[in-house]
Design a protein around this motif. Structure first.
Motif, PDB file in Angstrom:
ATOM      1  N   MET A   1      37.378  41.720  37.310  1.00 61.07           N
ATOM      2  CA  MET A   1      38.748  41.803  37.745  1.00 61.07           C
ATOM      3  C   MET A   1      39.652  42.312  36.633  1.00 61.07           C
ATOM      4  O   MET A   1      40.552  43.074  36.864  1.00 61.07           O
ATOM      5  N   ALA A   2      39.393  41.920  35.428  1.00 62.14           N
ATOM      6  CA  ALA A   2      40.221  42.361  34.316  1.00 62.14           C
ATOM      7  C   ALA A   2      40.127  43.868  34.127  1.00 62.14           C
ATOM      8  O   ALA A   2      41.064  44.488  33.674  1.00 62.14           O
ATOM      9  N   GLN A   3      39.003  44.450  34.489  1.00 63.21           N
ATOM     10  CA  GLN A   3      38.825  45.877  34.324  1.00 63.21           C
ATOM     11  C   GLN A   3      39.605  46.677  35.365  1.00 63.21           C
ATOM     12  O   GLN A   3      39.830  47.851  35.202  1.00 63.21           O
ATOM     13  N   VAL A  28      37.037  33.363  39.226  1.00 59.65           N
ATOM     14  CA  VAL A  28      36.495  32.135  38.633  1.00 59.65           C
ATOM     15  C   VAL A  28      35.739  32.457  37.351  1.00 59.65           C
ATOM     16  O   VAL A  28      35.889  31.760  36.335  1.00 59.65           O
ATOM     17  N   THR A  29      34.946  33.512  37.364  1.00 55.33           N
ATOM     18  CA  THR A  29      34.182  33.902  36.183  1.00 55.33           C
ATOM     19  C   THR A  29      35.116  34.194  35.016  1.00 55.33           C
ATOM     20  O   THR A  29      34.884  33.724  33.893  1.00 55.33           O
ATOM     21  N   GLU A  30      36.176  34.934  35.275  1.00 55.95           N
ATOM     22  CA  GLU A  30      37.117  35.261  34.200  1.00 55.95           C
ATOM     23  C   GLU A  30      37.824  34.017  33.688  1.00 55.95           C
ATOM     24  O   GLU A  30      37.997  33.835  32.482  1.00 55.95           O
ATOM     25  N   LEU A  31      38.220  33.131  34.595  1.00 58.25           N
ATOM     26  CA  LEU A  31      38.869  31.893  34.166  1.00 58.25           C
ATOM     27  C   LEU A  31      37.924  31.025  33.337  1.00 58.25           C
ATOM     28  O   LEU A  31      38.345  30.413  32.349  1.00 58.25           O
ATOM     29  N   GLN A  33      35.624  31.978  31.380  1.00 60.77           N
ATOM     30  CA  GLN A  33      35.428  32.548  30.046  1.00 60.77           C
ATOM     31  C   GLN A  33      36.485  32.043  29.065  1.00 60.77           C
ATOM     32  O   GLN A  33      36.238  31.953  27.870  1.00 60.77           O
ATOM     33  N   GLY A  34      37.672  31.737  29.597  1.00 62.36           N
ATOM     34  CA  GLY A  34      38.724  31.163  28.766  1.00 62.36           C
ATOM     35  C   GLY A  34      39.318  32.095  27.735  1.00 62.36           C
ATOM     36  O   GLY A  34      39.982  31.646  26.808  1.00 62.36           O
ATOM     37  N   SER A  35      39.126  33.385  27.880  1.00 66.29           N
ATOM     38  CA  SER A  35      39.627  34.323  26.876  1.00 66.29           C
ATOM     39  C   SER A  35      40.927  35.012  27.291  1.00 66.29           C
ATOM     40  O   SER A  35      41.448  35.826  26.547  1.00 66.29           O
ATOM     41  N   SER A  36      41.450  34.670  28.462  1.00 67.15           N
ATOM     42  CA  SER A  36      42.677  35.299  28.943  1.00 67.15           C
ATOM     43  C   SER A  36      43.901  34.612  28.349  1.00 67.15           C
ATOM     44  O   SER A  36      43.847  33.456  27.936  1.00 67.15           O
ATOM     45  N   THR A  37      44.994  35.345  28.350  1.00 67.16           N
ATOM     46  CA  THR A  37      46.261  34.745  27.928  1.00 67.16           C
ATOM     47  C   THR A  37      46.685  33.711  28.968  1.00 67.16           C
ATOM     48  O   THR A  37      46.165  33.689  30.094  1.00 67.16           O
ATOM     49  N   LEU A  38      47.634  32.887  28.602  1.00 67.09           N
ATOM     50  CA  LEU A  38      48.135  31.885  29.535  1.00 67.09           C
ATOM     51  C   LEU A  38      48.723  32.558  30.768  1.00 67.09           C
ATOM     52  O   LEU A  38      48.456  32.146  31.901  1.00 67.09           O
ATOM     53  N   GLU A  39      49.487  33.607  30.564  1.00 65.83           N
ATOM     54  CA  GLU A  39      50.099  34.316  31.697  1.00 65.83           C
ATOM     55  C   GLU A  39      49.030  34.895  32.623  1.00 65.83           C
ATOM     56  O   GLU A  39      49.119  34.786  33.839  1.00 65.83           O
ATOM     57  N   ARG A  40      48.014  35.509  32.050  1.00 70.85           N
ATOM     58  CA  ARG A  40      46.920  36.079  32.843  1.00 70.85           C
ATOM     59  C   ARG A  40      46.161  34.964  33.564  1.00 70.85           C
ATOM     60  O   ARG A  40      45.797  35.108  34.731  1.00 70.85           O
ATOM     61  N   SER A  41      45.931  33.852  32.891  1.00 71.51           N
ATOM     62  CA  SER A  41      45.241  32.725  33.516  1.00 71.51           C
ATOM     63  C   SER A  41      46.021  32.193  34.707  1.00 71.51           C
ATOM     64  O   SER A  41      45.430  31.874  35.743  1.00 71.51           O
TER      65      SER A  41
END
Length: 76
Positions: A1-3, A28-31, A33-41
């Motif tokens: 999704m990030a891509q 869910v996979t991206e969340l 991973q925990g590497s997103s910014t707070l806003e992105r999360s």
């Protein structure tokens, strides 16, 4: 999704069950991973909630169709 940030622009109500489910898995996979910014999360969480609701809508609709078919068969 990030891509593919454009996928965030797709109206959830236009998605099939499979499309919503697959995108929800990506969210869910991206969340996880925990590497997103707070806003992105937060944006992912909101999108995930909408996708989960869409999947539930499809499943409830399928359940209703099955129940109607069973009633029609019982009445026949």
């Amino acid at each position: 999704m990030a891509q593919n940030p454009a996928s965030d622009l797709v109206d959830v109500s236009s998605l099939s069950y499979e499309q919503a489910r697959d995108e929800l898995v990506s969210v869910v996979t991206e969340l996880e991973q925990g590497s997103s910014t707070l806003e992105r999360s937060l944006a992912l969480w909101e999108r995930g909630e909408a996708l989960a609701a869409r999947c539930e809508e499809w499943l409830l609709g399928a359940k209703e169709r099955l129940e109607k078919a069973r009633r029609a068969q019982a009445d026949a």
